[in-house]
Structures are given as C-alpha cells and as structure tokens.
Write an enzyme that holds these catalytic residues in place. Sequence first.
Site, PDB file in Angstrom:
ATOM      1  N   LYS A  77     -10.643  -4.292 -13.465  1.00 42.71           N
ATOM      2  CA  LYS A  77     -10.274  -2.876 -13.347  1.00 42.71           C
ATOM      3  C   LYS A  77      -9.259  -2.407 -14.414  1.00 42.71           C
ATOM      4  O   LYS A  77      -9.247  -1.240 -14.776  1.00 42.71           O
ATOM      5  CB  LYS A  77      -9.701  -2.582 -11.959  1.00 42.71           C
ATOM      6  CG  LYS A  77     -10.743  -2.628 -10.851  1.00 42.71           C
ATOM      7  CD  LYS A  77     -10.136  -2.191  -9.531  1.00 42.71           C
ATOM      8  CE  LYS A  77     -11.152  -2.302  -8.428  1.00 42.71           C
ATOM      9  NZ  LYS A  77     -10.697  -1.690  -7.169  1.00 42.71           N
TER      10      LYS A  77
ATOM     11  N   ASP B 205     -10.693   4.934  -6.222  1.00 41.78           N
ATOM     12  CA  ASP B 205     -10.150   4.181  -5.076  1.00 41.78           C
ATOM     13  C   ASP B 205      -9.108   5.006  -4.312  1.00 41.78           C
ATOM     14  O   ASP B 205      -9.185   5.144  -3.099  1.00 41.78           O
ATOM     15  CB  ASP B 205      -9.487   2.873  -5.551  1.00 41.78           C
ATOM     16  CG  ASP B 205     -10.513   1.795  -5.883  1.00 41.78           C
ATOM     17  OD1 ASP B 205     -11.601   1.788  -5.281  1.00 41.78           O
ATOM     18  OD2 ASP B 205     -10.199   0.955  -6.747  1.00 41.78           O
TER      19      ASP B 205
HETATM   20  P1  NAP Z   1      -3.194  -7.309  -4.991  1.00 48.75           P
HETATM   21  O1  NAP Z   1      -3.099  -6.504  -6.236  1.00 48.75           O
HETATM   22  O2  NAP Z   1      -3.370  -8.785  -5.075  1.00 48.75           O
HETATM   23  O3  NAP Z   1      -1.865  -6.997  -4.107  1.00 48.75           O
HETATM   24  C1  NAP Z   1      -1.614  -7.687  -2.914  1.00 48.75           C
HETATM   25  C2  NAP Z   1      -0.395  -7.076  -2.205  1.00 48.75           C
HETATM   26  O4  NAP Z   1      -0.254  -7.738  -0.937  1.00 48.75           O
HETATM   27  C3  NAP Z   1       0.910  -7.255  -2.957  1.00 48.75           C
HETATM   28  O5  NAP Z   1       1.748  -6.139  -2.707  1.00 48.75           O
HETATM   29  C4  NAP Z   1       1.490  -8.524  -2.287  1.00 48.75           C
HETATM   30  O6  NAP Z   1       2.901  -8.595  -2.356  1.00 48.75           O
HETATM   31  C5  NAP Z   1       1.082  -8.295  -0.862  1.00 48.75           C
HETATM   32  N1  NAP Z   1       1.023  -9.514  -0.059  1.00 48.75           N
HETATM   33  C6  NAP Z   1       0.054 -10.481  -0.090  1.00 48.75           C
HETATM   34  N2  NAP Z   1       0.340 -11.442   0.806  1.00 48.75           N
HETATM   35  C7  NAP Z   1       1.511 -11.082   1.416  1.00 48.75           C
HETATM   36  C8  NAP Z   1       2.320 -11.674   2.434  1.00 48.75           C
HETATM   37  N3  NAP Z   1       1.977 -12.823   3.012  1.00 48.75           N
HETATM   38  N4  NAP Z   1       3.444 -11.012   2.826  1.00 48.75           N
HETATM   39  C9  NAP Z   1       3.786  -9.829   2.258  1.00 48.75           C
HETATM   40  N5  NAP Z   1       3.061  -9.228   1.276  1.00 48.75           N
HETATM   41  C10 NAP Z   1       1.938  -9.849   0.870  1.00 48.75           C
HETATM   42  O7  NAP Z   1      -4.404  -6.810  -4.063  1.00 48.75           O
HETATM   43  P2  NAP Z   1      -5.060  -5.343  -4.003  1.00 48.75           P
HETATM   44  O8  NAP Z   1      -6.196  -5.264  -4.945  1.00 48.75           O
HETATM   45  O9  NAP Z   1      -3.966  -4.330  -4.090  1.00 48.75           O
HETATM   46  O10 NAP Z   1      -5.704  -5.359  -2.522  1.00 48.75           O
HETATM   47  C11 NAP Z   1      -4.861  -5.332  -1.377  1.00 48.75           C
HETATM   48  C12 NAP Z   1      -5.700  -5.201  -0.093  1.00 48.75           C
HETATM   49  O11 NAP Z   1      -6.433  -3.973  -0.124  1.00 48.75           O
HETATM   50  C13 NAP Z   1      -6.748  -6.313   0.083  1.00 48.75           C
HETATM   51  O12 NAP Z   1      -6.750  -6.710   1.438  1.00 48.75           O
HETATM   52  C14 NAP Z   1      -8.066  -5.628  -0.259  1.00 48.75           C
HETATM   53  O13 NAP Z   1      -9.152  -6.161   0.474  1.00 48.75           O
HETATM   54  C15 NAP Z   1      -7.787  -4.198   0.197  1.00 48.75           C
HETATM   55  N6  NAP Z   1      -8.610  -3.217  -0.556  1.00 48.75           N
HETATM   56  C16 NAP Z   1      -9.486  -2.447   0.154  1.00 48.75           C
HETATM   57  C17 NAP Z   1     -10.278  -1.532  -0.508  1.00 48.75           C
HETATM   58  C18 NAP Z   1     -11.244  -0.672   0.277  1.00 48.75           C
HETATM   59  O14 NAP Z   1     -12.178  -0.112  -0.334  1.00 48.75           O
HETATM   60  N7  NAP Z   1     -11.050  -0.490   1.562  1.00 48.75           N
HETATM   61  C19 NAP Z   1     -10.171  -1.396  -1.914  1.00 48.75           C
HETATM   62  C20 NAP Z   1      -9.252  -2.183  -2.606  1.00 48.75           C
HETATM   63  C21 NAP Z   1      -8.466  -3.108  -1.909  1.00 48.75           C
HETATM   64  P3  NAP Z   1       3.631  -9.368  -3.610  1.00 48.75           P
HETATM   65  O15 NAP Z   1       3.688  -8.373  -4.719  1.00 48.75           O
HETATM   66  O16 NAP Z   1       4.973  -9.705  -3.070  1.00 48.75           O
HETATM   67  O17 NAP Z   1       2.804 -10.568  -3.926  1.00 48.75           O
END
Ligand code: NAP
Length: 284
Positions: A69, A105
């Site tokens: 992305k 998104d």
């Molecule tokens: P990402 O860039 O990897 O970011 C992950 C986030 O989660 C970061 O803020 C991370 O904090 C936090 N995190 C992970 N494990 C944690 C824990 N154990 N305790 C506290 N914070 C934690 O991922 P992303 O692309 O933003 O996606 C995030 C979520 O959104 C995923 O579950 C994904 O499936 C969902 N999503 C859904 C859609 C949809 O269409 N519905 C689209 C995109 C994403 P740190 O910075 O501290 O690591």
Amino acid sequence: MDSYTVLFGVIGDPIRHSKSPVMMNRAFEALGINGSYGAFHVVPEKLGEAIKGIRALGFRGLNVTLPHKVNVMAHLDEIHPGALAAGAVNTIVNEQGRLIGYNTDGIGYVRSLKEEAASNLADSKIVVLGAGGAARGIVWALAQEHPAEIIVANRTEEKARELVATLSAEANLTPIAWSQLQTACQDADVVINTTSIGMAPNVDAVPLDVSWLKPGAVASDLIYNPLKTKFLQQSDERGLVVHGGLGMFIYQGAYAFEYWTGQRAPVEVMVQAVLESFETSFSQ
Ligand code: NAP
C-alpha cells in the site's frame, strides 16, 4: 468473458485469503458490467513489474493490499490528496494510461460507521486505539467529519504522536499513552479498535475493559474475522451500540467500484457475496 471484457484485480502478498474477487465479480454481474476481477500474488521485488503489466494490459482498476500500500505510490502518475494524507494507496484507477492512486479504506470505514452506527460525527469525541496503517487513513477520514476531538492511543506511544503530528492540520487531535485510555474513554462518543487485538486466532483478546465506555457510546472494531470480536460481544452485553469491520471492507470496495465504473455499487449484493464466501471457507 470476451474480447471486450474490462480487467480489474487485487495485488498482495499473501493474497489467497482475499474476498475481493468474489465481492467485485458479483457486483459486475449484478449491474450487467462486462468486467472481470482477479487476485494476483505479487511479491515485493515484482511490484514495479506488476504495475508496468497493468499499464501494458490496460487494466481499468486495481486494488492494492498488504504489503504494497505504501511502496506502490512510487509507481503511479498521480496520488489523490486523501491518499497522500493517509500515506497509502489501496485503489488505482487507470485513466487512459495515467494511473491515479486513491485510498478508500478510511472513507469506506467512515461511510460504514455513519450508515450503521453513528449518522452524525460532528462535534463528537472519538477515541482511536492503534496507530498502524489502517488507523492513519481512518483518522484522516474521521477528521473530515468535523468531530470535537480525536484522541489516538497506541501501545507504542511514539507512533501515536507521529500520526497526530502528520494530521494535526485536519482536526483537533491528541495523542495519549495506552495507560490513559480509561480516562479518555469515559466521555467518548465513539471508541474504535484499529489494532489487531481480538483478530483470529486470538479471538478471546480484548483491547480494553468495556466498562470504561459510557452508556450509549459506539464501540467499533475494524476486525471482520471474527465478524463480532470479543470487544464487540462484551460491548453488546453492556447495551452499547456496536459496529464491526465487515462494513469497512464492503465500502472500501464500493468506493473503488464507483471510481472505476461511475455507477453506484450494489452494496447489498456485495455483502451477500462476502458472507456466503465466509460460510464456505468456515465449513472447509
Ligand atoms: P498494523 O499497521 O500492523 O498496525 C497494528 C496496530 O495494532 C498497531 O497500532 C499496533 O501497536 C497495534 N497492536 C498490535 N498488537 C497489539 C497488542 N498486543 N497490544 C496493543 N496494541 C497492539 O496493522 P493495520 O494494517 O493497521 O491493521 C490493523 C487491524 O485492522 C487488523 O486487525 C486488520 O485486520 C484490520 N483491518 C481491517 C480492514 C477492514 O476492511 N475491515 C482494513 C484494514 C485493516 P504498536 O504500534 O505498538 O505495534
């Protein structure tokens, strides 16, 4: 398909889990559009070649998912301001050889939130948990709705501060430490989990104690696997308004479909296609 079929697709690594082909092909069929949408496994080293292929083959549109992305932006001719602010592109429109990058998104999430849970976000207080890739686009799109305040909490506090710094011109944004969440949630109208806490297979994990949310608040989760996370189950039991992540997935696709075809997306058909596809994959 025939020699007039217009081509579309999604690229990612991995890609075989993607529900986009099922959703988009059903939408083309419903509107009688002669289009076809495929899923293409593109590894990072091949990203540039893949985009050249899109140009050469004259694809009308492409969705871009993880991990491309951000890096795909360097291969495009123009980036929409919303995608620039979000720092990521998930949709490409091929306008007669010019590839234009959009981010649907964040706006897809907000459209879903407004249609399903909170029709007016103006003057509301919103707490966003997480500061990853998804959070950035969502905070930008939420900011366009003129909320009173958006508070961003992240486990790694520095990333919350960075996100707020890059989007501070858009709205009243405040970064906080994870330890300040309870206080921030007490008078929040909407609390949004953008972290992966609660996503399969860790379905029993919750990002916070739902008793911190005030009565009548909206609890929203980006996760759609499972469709109703533990955070939303517990919020539902407390009588809060709950909003799951499926709508975001549907509406990011609906916006892409509308940019490509100029026609209103058949959202109900798209939801049905994705839910059926989930049933098939859960029963396999
Ligand atoms: P990402 O860039 O990897 O970011 C992950 C986030 O989660 C970061 O803020 C991370 O904090 C936090 N995190 C992970 N494990 C944690 C824990 N154990 N305790 C506290 N914070 C934690 O991922 P992303 O692309 O933003 O996606 C995030 C979520 O959104 C995923 O579950 C994904 O499936 C969902 N999503 C859904 C859609 C949809 O269409 N519905 C689209 C995109 C994403 P740190 O910075 O501290 O690591």
